[in-house]
Design a protein around this motif. Structure first.
Motif, PDB file in Angstrom:
ATOM      1  N   GLN A 181      49.437  47.970  24.734  1.00  0.00           N
ATOM      2  CA  GLN A 181      48.194  47.845  24.561  1.00  0.00           C
ATOM      3  C   GLN A 181      46.682  48.772  25.193  1.00  0.00           C
ATOM      4  O   GLN A 181      46.612  49.494  25.696  1.00  0.00           O
ATOM      5  CB  GLN A 181      47.206  46.912  26.188  1.00  0.00           C
ATOM      6  CG  GLN A 181      48.435  45.407  26.373  1.00  0.00           C
ATOM      7  CD  GLN A 181      48.378  44.522  24.870  1.00  0.00           C
ATOM      8  OE1 GLN A 181      46.966  45.040  24.098  1.00  0.00           O
ATOM      9  NE2 GLN A 181      49.036  44.062  24.997  1.00  0.00           N
ATOM     10  N   SER A 187      44.094  50.990  27.959  1.00  0.00           N
ATOM     11  CA  SER A 187      43.273  50.166  27.743  1.00  0.00           C
ATOM     12  C   SER A 187      42.003  50.260  28.128  1.00  0.00           C
ATOM     13  O   SER A 187      41.758  49.976  29.366  1.00  0.00           O
ATOM     14  CB  SER A 187      44.653  49.062  28.550  1.00  0.00           C
ATOM     15  OG  SER A 187      43.091  47.582  28.129  1.00  0.00           O
ATOM     16  N   SER A 273      45.334  41.821  20.994  1.00  0.00           N
ATOM     17  CA  SER A 273      46.791  43.141  20.364  1.00  0.00           C
ATOM     18  C   SER A 273      48.043  42.185  19.446  1.00  0.00           C
ATOM     19  O   SER A 273      47.173  40.655  19.918  1.00  0.00           O
ATOM     20  CB  SER A 273      47.994  43.476  20.831  1.00  0.00           C
ATOM     21  OG  SER A 273      48.513  42.850  22.246  1.00  0.00           O
ATOM     22  N   VAL A 283      47.238  46.472  17.438  1.00  0.00           N
ATOM     23  CA  VAL A 283      46.301  46.395  18.852  1.00  0.00           C
ATOM     24  C   VAL A 283      45.027  45.647  17.790  1.00  0.00           C
ATOM     25  O   VAL A 283      44.445  45.911  16.903  1.00  0.00           O
ATOM     26  CB  VAL A 283      45.668  47.710  19.553  1.00  0.00           C
ATOM     27  CG1 VAL A 283      44.551  47.393  20.038  1.00  0.00           C
ATOM     28  CG2 VAL A 283      46.651  48.015  20.094  1.00  0.00           C
TER      29      VAL A 283
END
Length: 360
Positions: A181, A187, A273, A283
């Motif tokens: 991610q 992230s 995502s 993503v």
């Protein structure tokens, strides 16, 4: 004392699922530690499975988060949540050699949603990492809290609880490679403060086993979702909570979208995502999807949540209406948040999944 300690620590659960502690940091108060001695998520890390299923004790908080939608041999539908959290209490080296020296707390949240009778069954465990009450082994990898365990062995995940209801004995087999991610697993959660986590997902796992409910045990099969995340940081002062949605689409795609809600002084922040049928993924940035709440869900706690959601991903030709399996899927074991099974129907896709709503 144990009851008051449990109350202080369980309040952390409101923010732990995405790696933040809200308000006064109870664990820091108990340990005398600050976050400064822990590592923070940074770009450029290399994430992989199974290596990153191991604990990352140099970070303050981490979790092994599993949800799934299952069908029983009785023909009925079930959703489940199985989550183990670790919270660091001290990050300096332990030189005492004393088995009761608590460096970490582990706690677990469990839930089963039964669609047929609209019942929601929850469970909770919390233990310090001493005397074998909680902790981990490397080979085979095992994370446990009391009688609750998450095991990786020979390419499969095994979820077990030995006592009480809700109970689990499930085997999960990944059918797609991990989704990293954000930027390679970095992230961002709050661009203003730089708060971020390391975050990888196993988006689709074939699942089989049993669920234990009051008075019955049900054989089940279905599909699960696993999130593995670790971080050190806090929710931004201009952020109030989040709405996170993960869907297994019937055509084999897997979609995750999240809205971190800003206050009046700050805009909402979005990330997501989509995993495609061949195991590749994209993503999704803020401009590539929308998730719009509407309607009202009145929970037993008196909190009011959005009742339904419209989710749109134009490049994937997806427009979905997301609806809870039933409204009463609100956790109330010392901390209150809504986390439950949902269905998704609409243009370009349909499916089932899980929705988490916090900070309401």
């Amino acid at each position: 004392m144990k009851r008051s300690l449990l109350f202080c620590l369980v309040t952390l659960l409101l923010w732990v699922p995405l790696g933040w502690a809200a308000g006064p940091d109870a664990a820091s108060a108990l340990s005398g530690e600050t976050e400064a001695c822990y590592r923070k998520a940074e770009p450029g890390a290399t994430l992989s499975v199974p290596a990153d299923l191991l604990p990352h004790e140099d970070f303050r908080t981490e979790w092994w988060y599993v949800t799934g939608n299952l069908k029983g041999e009785d023909g009925k539908r079930y959703g489940y949540q199985f989550t183990i959290f670790r919270r660091g209490l001290a990050c300096d080296a332990d030189e005492t050699g004393v088995s009761w020296s608590a460096r970490h707390l582990y706690f677990a949240h469990l839930a089963i949603s039964s669609e047929s009778d609209k019942s929601f069954h929850t469970g909770y465990r919390m233990e310090r990492q001493s005397f074998g009450l909680s902790g981990w082994h490397k080979e085979p990898l095992r994370i446990w809290v009391a009688d609750v365990s998450f095991v990786w062995d020979a390419g499969q995940i095994h979820l077990e609880t030995r006592h009480g209801e809700p109970g689990f004995s499930l085997t999960l087999e990944p059918v797609k490679p991990p989704v990293l991610q954000g930027e390679g697993g970095f992230s961002v959660k709050d661009p203003a403060s730089g708060s971020a986590s390391h975050y990888l997902t196993l988006s689709r796992l074939k699942t089989r086993g049993t669920l234990r409910l009051p008075g019955r045990v049900v054989e089940v099969t279905g599909v699960s979702w696993v999130d593995r995340e670790w971080s050190t940081g806090s929710l931004g002062s201009d952020q109030s909570g989040w709405d996170w949605l993960a869907l297994h689409l019937d055509d084999g795609r897997d979609l995750m979208v999240c809205r971190v809600r800003g206050t009046k002084a700050a805009p909402d922040y979005y990330f997501g995502s989509i995993s495609l049928t061949d195991g590749s993924y994209r993503v999704l940035g803020a401009g590539e999807f929308t998730m719009v709440p509407y309607g009202v869900l009145n929970a037993p706690s008196g909190r009011v949540y959005p009742g339904r959601w419209t989710v749109s991903v134009p490049k994937e030709a997806i427009v979905l209406t997301v609806t809870p399996l039933f409204d009463n899927q609100e956790h109330g074991d010392g901390v209150t948040y809504w986390e439950g099974a949902v269905t998704a129907r609409g243009k370009g896709a349909s499916g089932r999944g899980y929705l988490e709503m916090t900070g309401y």
